[in-house]
Each structure stands twice: as structure tokens, then as C-alpha cells.
Design a protein around this motif. Structure first.
Motif, short mmCIF file in Angstrom:
data_model
loop_
_atom_site.label_atom_id
_atom_site.label_comp_id
_atom_site.label_asym_id
_atom_site.label_seq_id
_atom_site.Cartn_x
_atom_site.Cartn_y
_atom_site.Cartn_z
N PRO A 145 0.83 -1.20 0.00
CA PRO A 145 0.00 0.00 0.00
C PRO A 145 0.86 1.26 0.00
O PRO A 145 1.97 1.26 0.55
N VAL A 146 0.35 2.32 -0.62
CA VAL A 146 1.11 3.57 -0.67
C VAL A 146 1.16 4.21 0.71
O VAL A 146 0.35 3.89 1.59
N PRO A 147 2.12 5.11 0.95
CA PRO A 147 2.22 5.78 2.24
C PRO A 147 0.95 6.53 2.63
O PRO A 147 0.16 6.94 1.77
N GLU A 148 0.79 6.71 3.94
CA GLU A 148 -0.36 7.46 4.47
C GLU A 148 -0.12 8.95 4.27
O GLU A 148 0.27 9.67 5.17
N ASP A 149 -0.37 9.38 3.06
CA ASP A 149 -0.11 10.76 2.67
C ASP A 149 -1.23 11.20 1.75
O ASP A 149 -1.69 10.43 0.90
N ARG A 150 -1.68 12.43 1.87
CA ARG A 150 -2.84 12.90 1.11
C ARG A 150 -2.63 12.82 -0.39
O ARG A 150 -3.49 12.35 -1.14
N LEU A 151 -1.45 13.24 -0.87
CA LEU A 151 -1.19 13.22 -2.29
C LEU A 151 -1.11 11.79 -2.82
O LEU A 151 -1.68 11.45 -3.86
N TRP A 152 -0.39 10.93 -2.09
CA TRP A 152 -0.30 9.53 -2.50
C TRP A 152 -1.69 8.91 -2.58
O TRP A 152 -2.01 8.21 -3.55
N LYS A 153 -2.52 9.17 -1.59
CA LYS A 153 -3.85 8.58 -1.57
C LYS A 153 -4.70 9.10 -2.73
O LYS A 153 -5.42 8.34 -3.38
N ALA A 154 -4.61 10.39 -3.00
CA ALA A 154 -5.42 10.98 -4.07
C ALA A 154 -5.04 10.38 -5.43
O ALA A 154 -5.90 10.02 -6.23
N LEU A 155 -3.73 10.26 -5.67
CA LEU A 155 -3.28 9.71 -6.94
C LEU A 155 -3.61 8.22 -7.04
O LEU A 155 -4.06 7.74 -8.08
N ALA A 156 -3.40 7.50 -5.95
CA ALA A 156 -3.66 6.06 -5.96
C ALA A 156 -5.15 5.75 -6.08
O ALA A 156 -5.52 4.71 -6.61
N ASP A 157 -5.98 6.65 -5.63
CA ASP A 157 -7.42 6.43 -5.70
C ASP A 157 -7.98 6.70 -7.09
O ASP A 157 -9.19 6.69 -7.29
#
Length: 242
Positions: free
Chosen positions: A210-222
Motif C-alpha cells: 500500500p502507498v504511504p499514508e499521505d494525502r497526495l499519495w492517496k489521491a493519486l492512488a485512488d
């Protein structure tokens, strides 16, 4: 520690940007030793616990790292890496768009031991190693682009160096031209998955971190779709709109 896979022969963890895989001159406790302690306590083992380092990630890089729990597994995994039988996929966040949506990068890398960095050239030269990777744009936000990278060779700082050479340094990677550091001190390069045939059971494995717990990572991964990035009719990415 986030364990993403474990059996009697192998264990894989999702490394953070603060951890080192194997001991180095810093003297910081490496993941290999942390795992030994963890497994000793988890299974109440009276003796020493074996953990073999199969491969490494740079300290500021996050993602999937595989360790061997037996000498047999370590030997067989080492052979798989030597023969190129392990597929490694990385995700990288970059601020500048790549020249095209997807492509292959072939460069000649020279390592500078004193500066602990590599330099990429477009032609072969003395002491240079050939470096090959393929990339494709898989998502984009208003300011950043997410690249998926299929690493064909394993050179020192290869992804970081090659992306910087085409004008796309990894976010937070000051060593290779990023304009600012990340708040956590890491860089936005993530070992997303590692795939191989299990060294003992012979079953195919694909381990995903899973990607790091980071807002940008989550937004891109989503799923911010790459199609939203501005593109010309010939498939070349255009500069960002101001």
C-alpha cells in the motif's frame, strides 16, 4: 512494521522512508534486525532467528521488501535476482510531466562513490553501466504526475537518476534536482509490487505494498486519471496550465 506477506520461507514488509534494509555506517537499527526480534517474540523462538536480505531499497524509498527466513530460500531468491526472474514495479510522483505518456529509458550510468549519486549519459562511456526502465503515466493531479515504472536493470539510484535526466526528478529528491524536500524526509518513490515464482512452493507470487499514508499519495492512488492531463493530438504531454 507492516507485514504484507509471510510463510515459512519468506517474509515481506512495507518499508517506510525512515528505515534501512541492512546495517550501514549510520549505525541505525536495520529492518533485518528488527524482523529478527519481531519473529523471535511472535513465535517464542528460544534460539537465533534467521533473516536473509534478498534485495535492498534506498533509505528514502518506501515499499515492498522481501526477506528470506531460511538459508535455502535466500540462496534460491539470490539466484532469481541474478537471472532476472523477479519483476519489480515502482510508483513515482513527479512534478514535471514526462515527454510522452509511456516510453522506455535507456541510459549509461556512472556512480560517484564519494557523492553517493549516479550520473546518466546517453552514450556508452568508460565505467558506465547500462540502465533500462520503462514507464507509463497512470494518474495526474493539478500539480503532480504519477508514473508506473517497470525496472529492467538494478543500478545504483537508477530510477531517481534516469527520471531526473529527462527532467522529471522524483518529488522530494533534492539529490537529483527536486526543488524542495518532503515533510517526512523521504522521497515520493514507492516499490509498489514485486513478483516472482516462490522459491520453494513454485507458486507465482505478486506482493503489493500500500502507498504511504499521505494525502497526495492517496489521491493519486485512488484514481486521478491520467486522461485528465493536458495532451496534444500526437500523445505528447503539454505544459501544465497556470
Amino acid at each position: 512494521m507492516e507485514i504484507i506477506y509471510e510463510d515459512n520461507h519468506l517474509i515481506a514488509v512495507n518499508k517506510t522512508c525512515h528505515e534501512i534494509v541492512q546495517g550501514d555506517k549510520t549505525g541505525d537499527l536495520p529492518l533485518s534486525e528488527t524482523l529478527k526480534t519481531c519473529l523471535k517474540e511472535k513465535y517464542a523462538k528460544p534460539g537465533n532467528v534467521f533473516i536473509g536480505v534478498v534485495h535492498r531499497l534506498d533509505r528514502p524509498v518506501t515499499g515492498a521488501v522481501v526477506f528470506a527466513k531460511t538459508g535455502k530460500a535466500l540462496q534460491r531468491m539470490n539466484e532469481k535476482f541474478r537471472l532476472g526472474e523477479v519483476k519489480k514495479i515502482y510508483w513515482a510522483i513527479v512534478k514535471n510531466p514526462p515527454p510522452k505518456r509511456e516510453g522506455e529509458l535507456v541510459h549509461w550510468l556512472v556512480r560517484n562513490e564519494q557523492k553517493n549519486r549516479s550520473y546518466a549519459g546517453d552514450v556508452e562511456r568508460p565505467n558506465a553501466q547500462k540502465a533500462i526502465l520503462s514507464y507509463r503515466l497512470i494518474a495526474a493531479s493539478e500539480r503532480y504526475y504519477l508514473l508506473e515504472i517497470d525496472l529492467k536493470t538494478g543500478r545504483h539510484h537508477q530510477i531517481r537518476c534516469q527520471l531526473a535526466h529527462i527532467g522529471c526528478p522524483v518529488k522530494g529528491d533534492l539529490k537529483y534536482g527536486a526543488d524542495r524536500s518532503n515533510p517526512d524526509g523521504g522521497i515520493s518513490l514507492h516499490a509498489r509490487s514485486i513478483s516472482f515464482v516462490h522459491p520453494v512452493t513454485r507458486q507465482p507470487l505478486c506482493l503489493t505494498a500500500p502507498v504511504p499514508e499521505d494525502r497526495l499519495w492517496k489521491a493519486l492512488a485512488d484514481g486521478v486519471r491520467a486522461e485528465q492531463a493536458p495532451v496534444s493530438p500526437d500523445g505528447t504531454l503539454l505544459p501544465e496550465r497556470s
